[in-house]
Design an enzyme around this catalytic site. Structure first.
Site, short mmCIF file in Angstrom:
data_model
loop_
_atom_site.label_atom_id
_atom_site.label_comp_id
_atom_site.label_asym_id
_atom_site.label_seq_id
_atom_site.Cartn_x
_atom_site.Cartn_y
_atom_site.Cartn_z
N LYS A 22 0.82 -1.19 -0.01
CA LYS A 22 0.03 -0.28 -0.13
C LYS A 22 0.80 1.18 -0.02
O LYS A 22 0.57 2.23 -0.81
CB LYS A 22 -0.97 0.20 1.23
CG LYS A 22 -1.67 1.44 1.62
CD LYS A 22 -2.23 1.39 2.88
CE LYS A 22 -1.78 1.47 4.27
NZ LYS A 22 -1.38 2.89 4.45
N ASN A 23 1.85 1.22 0.80
CA ASN A 23 2.61 2.47 1.15
C ASN A 23 3.62 2.70 -0.05
O ASN A 23 4.12 3.66 -0.14
CB ASN A 23 3.29 2.37 2.60
CG ASN A 23 2.20 2.59 3.47
OD1 ASN A 23 1.05 2.92 3.25
ND2 ASN A 23 2.71 2.47 4.68
N CYS A 116 -4.71 13.06 13.60
CA CYS A 116 -4.28 11.55 13.34
C CYS A 116 -4.40 10.69 14.68
O CYS A 116 -3.93 11.33 15.54
CB CYS A 116 -3.27 11.49 12.39
SG CYS A 116 -2.84 9.73 11.98
N ARG A 121 0.87 14.74 12.96
CA ARG A 121 1.62 14.51 11.88
C ARG A 121 1.70 15.53 11.06
O ARG A 121 1.28 15.77 10.08
CB ARG A 121 0.98 13.09 11.13
CG ARG A 121 1.02 11.98 11.90
CD ARG A 121 0.34 10.93 11.18
NE ARG A 121 1.05 10.20 9.98
CZ ARG A 121 0.63 9.42 9.33
NH1 ARG A 121 -0.39 8.86 9.40
NH2 ARG A 121 1.34 8.97 8.26
N ASP A 309 5.17 0.57 12.05
CA ASP A 309 4.09 0.09 11.46
C ASP A 309 3.81 -1.64 11.89
O ASP A 309 3.03 -1.98 11.43
CB ASP A 309 4.09 0.16 9.95
CG ASP A 309 3.78 1.45 9.40
OD1 ASP A 309 3.20 2.49 10.26
OD2 ASP A 309 3.76 1.73 8.33
N ARG A 401 -8.45 -0.37 5.63
CA ARG A 401 -7.62 0.71 4.71
C ARG A 401 -6.19 0.04 4.19
O ARG A 401 -5.71 0.71 3.39
CB ARG A 401 -7.32 1.90 5.73
CG ARG A 401 -8.80 2.42 6.23
CD ARG A 401 -8.23 3.82 7.08
NE ARG A 401 -7.32 4.68 6.19
CZ ARG A 401 -6.83 5.63 6.84
NH1 ARG A 401 -7.16 6.01 7.99
NH2 ARG A 401 -5.83 6.44 6.22
C1 EPZ Z 1 4.74 6.88 6.32
O1 EPZ Z 1 4.08 8.06 6.69
C2 EPZ Z 1 3.65 5.87 6.33
N1 EPZ Z 1 2.57 6.03 5.45
C3 EPZ Z 1 3.05 5.36 7.53
O2 EPZ Z 1 2.18 4.13 7.54
C4 EPZ Z 1 4.41 4.99 8.45
O3 EPZ Z 1 3.94 4.95 9.97
C5 EPZ Z 1 5.48 6.27 8.52
O4 EPZ Z 1 5.75 6.47 7.07
C6 EPZ Z 1 6.73 6.11 9.22
O5 EPZ Z 1 7.33 4.87 8.83
C7 EPZ Z 1 2.74 5.97 4.14
O6 EPZ Z 1 3.84 5.76 3.22
C8 EPZ Z 1 1.51 6.24 3.27
P1 EPZ Z 1 6.87 10.13 8.20
P2 EPZ Z 1 4.43 9.28 6.62
O7 EPZ Z 1 6.83 11.69 7.58
O8 EPZ Z 1 5.30 9.58 5.47
C9 EPZ Z 1 7.79 13.51 11.33
C10 EPZ Z 1 0.55 2.95 7.80
O9 EPZ Z 1 0.09 2.36 8.93
N2 EPZ Z 1 7.39 14.47 10.47
O10 EPZ Z 1 8.08 9.36 7.67
O11 EPZ Z 1 3.63 10.57 6.85
C11 EPZ Z 1 6.20 12.73 11.73
O12 EPZ Z 1 5.40 13.39 12.68
C12 EPZ Z 1 0.91 4.39 7.84
O13 EPZ Z 1 0.50 2.28 6.78
C13 EPZ Z 1 7.76 15.80 10.72
O14 EPZ Z 1 7.84 16.21 11.85
O15 EPZ Z 1 5.62 9.52 7.84
C14 EPZ Z 1 7.03 11.39 12.42
O16 EPZ Z 1 7.43 11.60 13.66
C15 EPZ Z 1 0.71 5.13 9.24
N3 EPZ Z 1 7.35 16.85 9.60
C16 EPZ Z 1 8.10 11.32 11.54
O17 EPZ Z 1 8.59 12.68 10.96
C17 EPZ Z 1 6.82 16.42 8.46
O18 EPZ Z 1 6.97 17.25 7.41
C18 EPZ Z 1 8.10 10.51 10.50
O19 EPZ Z 1 6.97 10.46 9.55
C19 EPZ Z 1 6.79 15.03 8.37
C20 EPZ Z 1 6.92 14.27 9.29
#
Ligand code: EPZ
Length: 422
Positions: A22-23, A116, A121, A309, A401
């Site tokens: 999915k991701n 969320c 996020r 995850d 989902r």
């Molecule tokens: C991706 O989300 C995945 N989603 C998530 O999977 C997964 O949990 C996550 O990566 C971490 O591996 C998809 O790929 C669709 P991040 P993403 O930006 O990209 C912080 C699932 O269950 N951050 O890597 O949104 C953030 O808050 C989902 O399938 C900022 O501070 O996650 C977090 O602490 C849920 N500012 C960390 O970075 C930003 O602008 C990593 O988040 C962006 C992120």
């Protein structure tokens, strides 16, 4: 609303075919915006989140059609570069259209994703990266309003790290935007997740010039156009990991087809530490458990570390371990909604800040429980399979989902899960 009724405990044995990721599929679908014409994305799982992104692409002007396991996406016409709130609010990953829209149309208006269940996020790093490429961005009425300079985005060296390390979708957004920027972009502290690598490989097939794929430094030499693509997404390592835990928590044996163990080294390391036997193939693996579950300490980290995850699913397993485990969540420190639900099943888990102290118990006892987010609900299903009695998991739409027909896949190897509409 659907619920799962789960009879346990059972022992699982047999073969499961893991679906497409999915991701990986979500940003790759967004990447088709960059190349006017008809792309074919193969092995796209049939999931609620995929349908939401399909709806979003359609609202931009694209034509999206599912043909068996593939998506045919025609982006010849993208005449409405607006990510509407009513669609974006259903799925935060919708933000990954921002970079491609800006690169293709020179402007975009995308609803700012809201709250969320797994924690704050923010998307500040996405916006910072796009600004570095020359975009002017402001917020207006809950929308991110972005405009590229008149001559288009311009490549640059960009540091994309944040307080929790790299960002997966942030890297995807900047990478996609940079493919059509003028000159060279270097993304430092890029996410190394296999899903980002799959996106980069797909972009290169479209004609992009990306090197350093899979490393924290991605170099992109901008090109003037990209062409439509046929691309098969990688197997879903999180679905695979969930089934690995299913084998382990039931003292069973599962052969998983279409999974790439190479992408799961940290997960396999923890499984072996817990006492699970993992037999590796190139594109499959066998997972079996015939000893008590040993306690283990787990810390979630960006790839190649242990994935957030799979944190909830491992917690369900360690709830039955022969001793105490500590789970530390370093990506989403509040991602512990499943703790209270597992405790309703007689687990003994205490949350302390970003840590969960899991004192193993002999038996989990069935109870009515509430799914709160995608991976938490997977953990509850696993707990239900191992628990004594009939567990009822409410709000199954969370699991739909991200897991295609999970009850059918698990029932085929010995689970007793009934989906009921109540
Ligand atoms: C991706 O989300 C995945 N989603 C998530 O999977 C997964 O949990 C996550 O990566 C971490 O591996 C998809 O790929 C669709 P991040 P993403 O930006 O990209 C912080 C699932 O269950 N951050 O890597 O949104 C953030 O808050 C989902 O399938 C900022 O501070 O996650 C977090 O602490 C849920 N500012 C960390 O970075 C930003 O602008 C990593 O988040 C962006 C992120």
């Amino acid at each position: 609303m659907d619920v799962f009724e789960i009879e346990g405990p059972v022992r699982l044995e047999g073969t499961i075919e893991v679906g497409g990721s999915k991701n990986a599929a979500l940003p790759i679908m967004a990447a088709t915006i960059l190349a006017p014409g008809k792309s074919v994305i193969e092995q796209v799982p049939c999931l609620a989140d995929i349908a939401v992104l399909g709806q979003l692409l359609t609202s931009l002007g694209a034509d999206v059609e599912r043909v068996n396991g593939d998506l045919h996406i025609d982006t010849s016409l993208i005449d409405n570069p607006v990510g509407e709130y009513d669609i974006v609010r259903k799925m935060r990953a919708s933000i990954c259209i921002l970079g491609p829209l800006l690169a293709r149309c020179g402007r975009a208006r995308v609803s700012m994703p809201g709250g969320c269940a797994i924690g704050d996020r923010p998307v500040d790093i996405h916006l910072r990266g796009l600004r570095e490429l020359g975009a002017k961005i402001h917020l207006e009425g809950g929308y991110i309003v972005a405009a590229a300079p008149s001559g288009g985005l311009v490549g640059k060296q960009i540091f994309l790290g944040g307080p929790f390390g790299s960002t997966v979708l942030g890297t995807a957004n900047i990478l996609m935007a940079a493919t059509l920027a003028k000159g060279m972009t270097v993304i430092e502290s890029a996410a190394c997740e296999p899903e980002v690598a799959d996106l980069a490989n797909c972009l290169n097939t479209m004609g992009a010039k990306i090197s350093g794929i899979g490393s924290p430094r991605l170099t992109v030499n901008g090109v003037s156009r990209l062409k439509p693509v046929r691309h098969k997404v990688i197997g879903d390592r999180i679905e695979a990991g969930t089934f690995m835990v299913a084998a382990a928590i039931t003292g069973g044996k599962l052969h998983l087809k279409n999974c790439q163990p190479d992408n799961m080294v940290a997960v396999i390391d923890r499984l072996e530490n817990i006492g699970v036997t993992v037999g590796l193939g190139d594109n499959d693996c066998t997972v079996s458990m015939d000893s008590p579950i040993r306690p283990a300490d787990i810390t979630t980290q960006p790839y190649p570390g242990f994935p957030t995850d799979l944190q909830a699913q491992f917690m369900a397993m360690l709830a039955l371990a022969d001793g105490n485990s500590v789970i530390t969540e370093k990506i989403f420190p509040d991602r512990f909604m499943h703790v209270a639900e597992l405790n309703r099943m007689a687990a003994n888990i205490r949350k302390e800040g970003p840590n969960a102290i899991v004192a193993g118990v002999d038996t989990l006892i069935a109870a009515p429980i509430m799914a709160s987010d995608l991976r938490a609900s997977a953990a509850l299903v696993l707990a239900g399979i191992a628990a004594r009695g009939k567990t009822v998991v409410n709000r199954v739409y969370h699991i739909d989902r991200g897991y295609e027909k999970i009850e059918e896949k698990l029932n085929a190897v010995g689970a007793k899960i009934t989906r009921k509409n109540v």
